[in-house]
Write an enzyme that holds these catalytic residues in place. Structure first.
Site, PDB file in Angstrom:
ATOM      1  N   HIS A  61       0.837  -1.209   0.000  1.00 32.89           N
ATOM      2  CA  HIS A  61       0.000   0.000   0.000  1.00 32.89           C
ATOM      3  C   HIS A  61       0.866   1.251   0.000  1.00 32.89           C
ATOM      4  O   HIS A  61       0.421   2.322  -0.391  1.00 32.89           O
ATOM      5  CB  HIS A  61      -0.970   0.005   1.188  1.00 32.89           C
ATOM      6  CG  HIS A  61      -0.304   0.253   2.505  1.00 32.89           C
ATOM      7  ND1 HIS A  61       0.493  -0.684   3.120  1.00 32.89           N
ATOM      8  CD2 HIS A  61      -0.292   1.341   3.312  1.00 32.89           C
ATOM      9  CE1 HIS A  61       0.949  -0.179   4.257  1.00 32.89           C
ATOM     10  NE2 HIS A  61       0.491   1.041   4.393  1.00 32.89           N
ATOM     11  N   ARG A  62       2.106   1.092   0.453  1.00 32.36           N
ATOM     12  CA  ARG A  62       3.107   2.159   0.328  1.00 32.36           C
ATOM     13  C   ARG A  62       4.380   1.517  -0.179  1.00 32.36           C
ATOM     14  O   ARG A  62       4.712   0.389   0.217  1.00 32.36           O
ATOM     15  CB  ARG A  62       3.371   2.806   1.676  1.00 32.36           C
ATOM     16  CG  ARG A  62       2.192   3.592   2.170  1.00 32.36           C
ATOM     17  CD  ARG A  62       2.657   4.918   2.713  1.00 32.36           C
ATOM     18  NE  ARG A  62       1.522   5.763   3.010  1.00 32.36           N
ATOM     19  CZ  ARG A  62       1.621   6.922   3.629  1.00 32.36           C
ATOM     20  NH1 ARG A  62       2.799   7.348   4.032  1.00 32.36           N
ATOM     21  NH2 ARG A  62       0.567   7.661   3.844  1.00 32.36           N
ATOM     22  N   LYS A  66       9.565  -2.692   3.171  1.00 37.60           N
ATOM     23  CA  LYS A  66      10.759  -2.574   4.019  1.00 37.60           C
ATOM     24  C   LYS A  66      10.777  -3.636   5.101  1.00 37.60           C
ATOM     25  O   LYS A  66       9.748  -3.945   5.687  1.00 37.60           O
ATOM     26  CB  LYS A  66      10.721  -1.178   4.684  1.00 37.60           C
ATOM     27  CG  LYS A  66      11.946  -0.803   5.430  1.00 37.60           C
ATOM     28  CD  LYS A  66      12.950  -0.108   4.549  1.00 37.60           C
ATOM     29  CE  LYS A  66      14.290   0.050   5.214  1.00 37.60           C
ATOM     30  NZ  LYS A  66      15.052  -1.206   5.306  1.00 37.60           N
ATOM     31  N   LYS A  90       4.205  -1.920  12.025  1.00 43.58           N
ATOM     32  CA  LYS A  90       5.299  -1.176  12.664  1.00 43.58           C
ATOM     33  C   LYS A  90       5.528   0.152  11.938  1.00 43.58           C
ATOM     34  O   LYS A  90       5.598   1.203  12.551  1.00 43.58           O
ATOM     35  CB  LYS A  90       6.559  -2.042  12.591  1.00 43.58           C
ATOM     36  CG  LYS A  90       7.685  -1.619  13.475  1.00 43.58           C
ATOM     37  CD  LYS A  90       8.916  -2.502  13.269  1.00 43.58           C
ATOM     38  CE  LYS A  90       8.688  -3.943  13.691  1.00 43.58           C
ATOM     39  NZ  LYS A  90       9.948  -4.720  13.664  1.00 43.58           N
ATOM     40  N   ASP A  95       4.784   6.157  11.615  1.00 40.95           N
ATOM     41  CA  ASP A  95       4.676   7.046  10.451  1.00 40.95           C
ATOM     42  C   ASP A  95       5.896   6.998   9.546  1.00 40.95           C
ATOM     43  O   ASP A  95       6.448   8.036   9.165  1.00 40.95           O
ATOM     44  CB  ASP A  95       4.414   8.490  10.907  1.00 40.95           C
ATOM     45  CG  ASP A  95       2.958   8.692  11.279  1.00 40.95           C
ATOM     46  OD1 ASP A  95       2.098   8.045  10.653  1.00 40.95           O
ATOM     47  OD2 ASP A  95       2.684   9.468  12.214  1.00 40.95           O
ATOM     48  N   LYS A 102       9.875  -8.864   4.726  1.00 45.39           N
ATOM     49  CA  LYS A 102      10.925  -9.520   5.519  1.00 45.39           C
ATOM     50  C   LYS A 102      11.580 -10.590   4.670  1.00 45.39           C
ATOM     51  O   LYS A 102      10.948 -11.163   3.778  1.00 45.39           O
ATOM     52  CB  LYS A 102      10.316 -10.183   6.759  1.00 45.39           C
ATOM     53  CG  LYS A 102      11.314 -10.402   7.863  1.00 45.39           C
ATOM     54  CD  LYS A 102      11.579  -9.108   8.589  1.00 45.39           C
ATOM     55  CE  LYS A 102      12.204  -9.265   9.930  1.00 45.39           C
ATOM     56  NZ  LYS A 102      11.960  -8.090  10.758  1.00 45.39           N
ATOM     57  N   SER A 359      16.298   3.471   9.662  1.00 46.81           N
ATOM     58  CA  SER A 359      16.457   3.003   8.281  1.00 46.81           C
ATOM     59  C   SER A 359      15.810   3.998   7.316  1.00 46.81           C
ATOM     60  O   SER A 359      16.327   4.270   6.233  1.00 46.81           O
ATOM     61  CB  SER A 359      15.783   1.637   8.091  1.00 46.81           C
ATOM     62  OG  SER A 359      16.647   0.606   8.486  1.00 46.81           O
TER      63      SER A 359
HETATM   64  N1  GLU Z   1      14.827  -5.903  11.230  1.00 44.22           N
HETATM   65  C1  GLU Z   1      14.393  -4.700  11.849  1.00 44.22           C
HETATM   66  C2  GLU Z   1      12.949  -4.843  12.314  1.00 44.22           C
HETATM   67  O1  GLU Z   1      12.473  -5.931  12.546  1.00 44.22           O
HETATM   68  C3  GLU Z   1      14.668  -3.465  11.005  1.00 44.22           C
HETATM   69  C4  GLU Z   1      13.968  -3.399   9.691  1.00 44.22           C
HETATM   70  C5  GLU Z   1      14.420  -2.234   8.800  1.00 44.22           C
HETATM   71  O2  GLU Z   1      15.183  -1.408   9.228  1.00 44.22           O
HETATM   72  O3  GLU Z   1      13.948  -2.200   7.663  1.00 44.22           O
HETATM   73  O4  GLU Z   1      12.277  -3.890  12.534  1.00 44.22           O
END
Ligand code: GLU
Length: 468
Positions: A61-62, A66, A90, A95, A102, A359
């Site tokens: 959706h975005r 990540k 998360k 935001d 993952k 990140s």
């Molecule tokens: N692995 C981390 C998490 O579970 C960081 C993920 C990231 O920075 O994209 O939130």
């Protein structure tokens, strides 16, 4: 379905019931959009090993999506799906404008040499490139359990070999070394985020009264499971900036306890020297490493893996607050049981969001091709300096060198990263707390966090015009 994925699904359903959102929309948000399972050969010694690996994009959706990449022998599709799902919520909670994803590679990093790990990481990256599962605007991996800056540098280098002409190529992965397009403060980010989040939680007098605790972190007793990327930095910052007492630490090789506190910097030195945290002067060795979860303490920080606190050991937990620094350390049933007992659980999808938040800053740095602070640092320094000079002239008094330095400092990248992270964690906590206060039937912070995330994600979908 694995316990972990089941737990995430159960938690989602519980929160969804409070939102009043249409079922079709909720089903779309809940579903994992893309699951890429791969098997590739890597020559290890004289034999070819077939490596099983995954990348899951839970929600587009975005974009980009990540989430980290996990190296562990326990990796399986359900686990990666659960972790990708958590990433979506998360990001929404803090935001950060990404969808959730993952990755997982089913290997035990301890059993491989760095050269073998490099081969595996590069081949995995090549597979992602081949299927268009990586790129600064597509899907951006990061470190997770079993990986760190080194692996991210290999990923970037492999990506550059294929796509070197892309102007924003450096943004294809985050958590890179600072010398290779990384950002200062990323390594400590998740641990520091845990600190800011818990500090905010314990600052609310009424909430602490219910737990029988005084507000503030100073003097609070803390137990930490895992001294990796997350646990180590969290423990160190709780000790050095929060003035808390780290009374119990567990790692792969066992657990140690000292009611007077264990110095985190010293234990790291000891582990480096001896290869283990055990037999640390002044501390007691515990019989089993799992006992860390059962010690009497104010704050328990499980910072290792999922499914650590389950129905079979939940009754032994004596902590008043559990800060889920790992993803999914408390199962849904155990969480319900502990909440009913009056334990405050600060949920993973909020409390460990510091990593993805920084990140996001790193990705922005890569897209802007400039270090944060470069434009304004000197300008601010000059302005503050003039101001201090003016105050001195008007008052006829001189400001001391130390205070002058403090007052006239311009912000460096690390200052800005920490300030952005602090602001993010505080704001998100209060949003979640407000939801919980507003919805009388919501008893726990996880459900409130889910509701907060669902409200944001659903408005994204509605803005896209997909759902009427
Ligand atoms: N692995 C981390 C998490 O579970 C960081 C993920 C990231 O920075 O994209 O939130």
């Amino acid at each position: 379905m694995s316990n972990f994925l089941e737990s995430v699904s159960k938690n989602f359903d519980k929160a969804a019931a409070h939102t009043g959102l249409p079922e079709g929309l909720l089903n779309q948000i809940k579903a994992c959009n893309s699951v890429y399972q791969m098997n590739f050969p890597v020559k290890i010694g004289n034999e070819y090993r077939v490596i099983e690996a995954y990348r899951v994009q839970h929600s587009q959706h975005r974009l980009p999506t990540k989430g980290g990449i996990r190296f562990s022998q326990k990796v399986n599709q359900d686990e990666v799906m659960a972790l990708a799902t958590l990433m979506t919520y998360k990001c929404a909670i803090v935001d950060v404008p990404f969808g959730g994803a993952k990755g997982g590679v089913k290997i035990s990093p301890r059993e491989h040499t760095p050269a073998q790990l490099q081969k595996i990481t590069r081949r995995y990256t090549a597979e992602l490139i081949r299927k268009n599962f990586i790129g600064p605007g597509i899907d951006v991996p990061a470190p997770d359990y079993g990986t760190g800056a080194r692996e991210m540098a290999w990923i970037l280098d492999t990506y550059m070999q294929f796509k070197g002409g892309e102007i924003d190529a450096a943004g294809c992965v985050t958590g890179k070394p600072v010398t290779q397009h990384g950002i200062r403060g990323r390594a400590e980010a998740t641990g520091r985020g845990v600190f800011y989040g818990v500090r905010e939680a314990v600052s609310h007098k009424d909430d602490m009264k219910k737990l029988g605790l005084t507000p503030g972190l100073a003097g609070k007793t803390v137990a930490v499971q895992g001294l990796g990327n997350v646990g180590y930095h969290a423990a160190q910052i709780f000790q050095n900036e929060g003035d808390s007492k780290i009374i119990c630490i567990a790692e792969y090789e066992g657990a140690i306890y000292n009611e007077d506190g264990i110095d985190v910097d010293e234990i790291m030195k000891h582990r480096k020297k001896t290869g283990s945290i055990m037999d640390f002067p002044g501390a007691k060795n515990m019989d089993q490493r799992k006992q860390v979860l059962e010690v009497e303490c104010d704050i328990l920080i499980p910072a290792a893996l999922e499914n650590q606190i389950r129905m079979d050991n939940a009754a032994n937990v004596k902590a008043k607050i559990i800060a889920e620094a790992a993803n999914g350390p408390v199962t849904a049933d155990a969480a319900e049981y502990l909440t009913n007992k009056g334990v405050m659980i600060i949920p993973d999808m909020y409390i460990n969001a510091g990593g993805v938040t920084v990140s996001y800053f790193e990705w922005l740095k890569n897209l802007s091709h400039m270090r944060f602070g470069r434009m304004e640092k000197r300008f601010n320094q000059n302005t503050y300096s003039n101001l201090v000079g003016l105050v001195e002239r008007l008052t006829g008094k001189t400001i001391g060198v130390k205070e002058r330095d403090l007052l006239t400092r311009g912000a460096d990248e690390i200052d800005l990263v920490r300030s952005g992270l602090e602001e993010t964690m505080i704001t998100a906590y209060n949003e979640i707390r407000e939801v919980k206060k507003r919805k009388k039937a919501v008893e726990d912070l996880r459900t409130a966090a889910f509701i907060s995330a669902l409200n944001k994600i659903s408005s994204d979908y509605l803005a896209l015009g997909i759902f009427p």
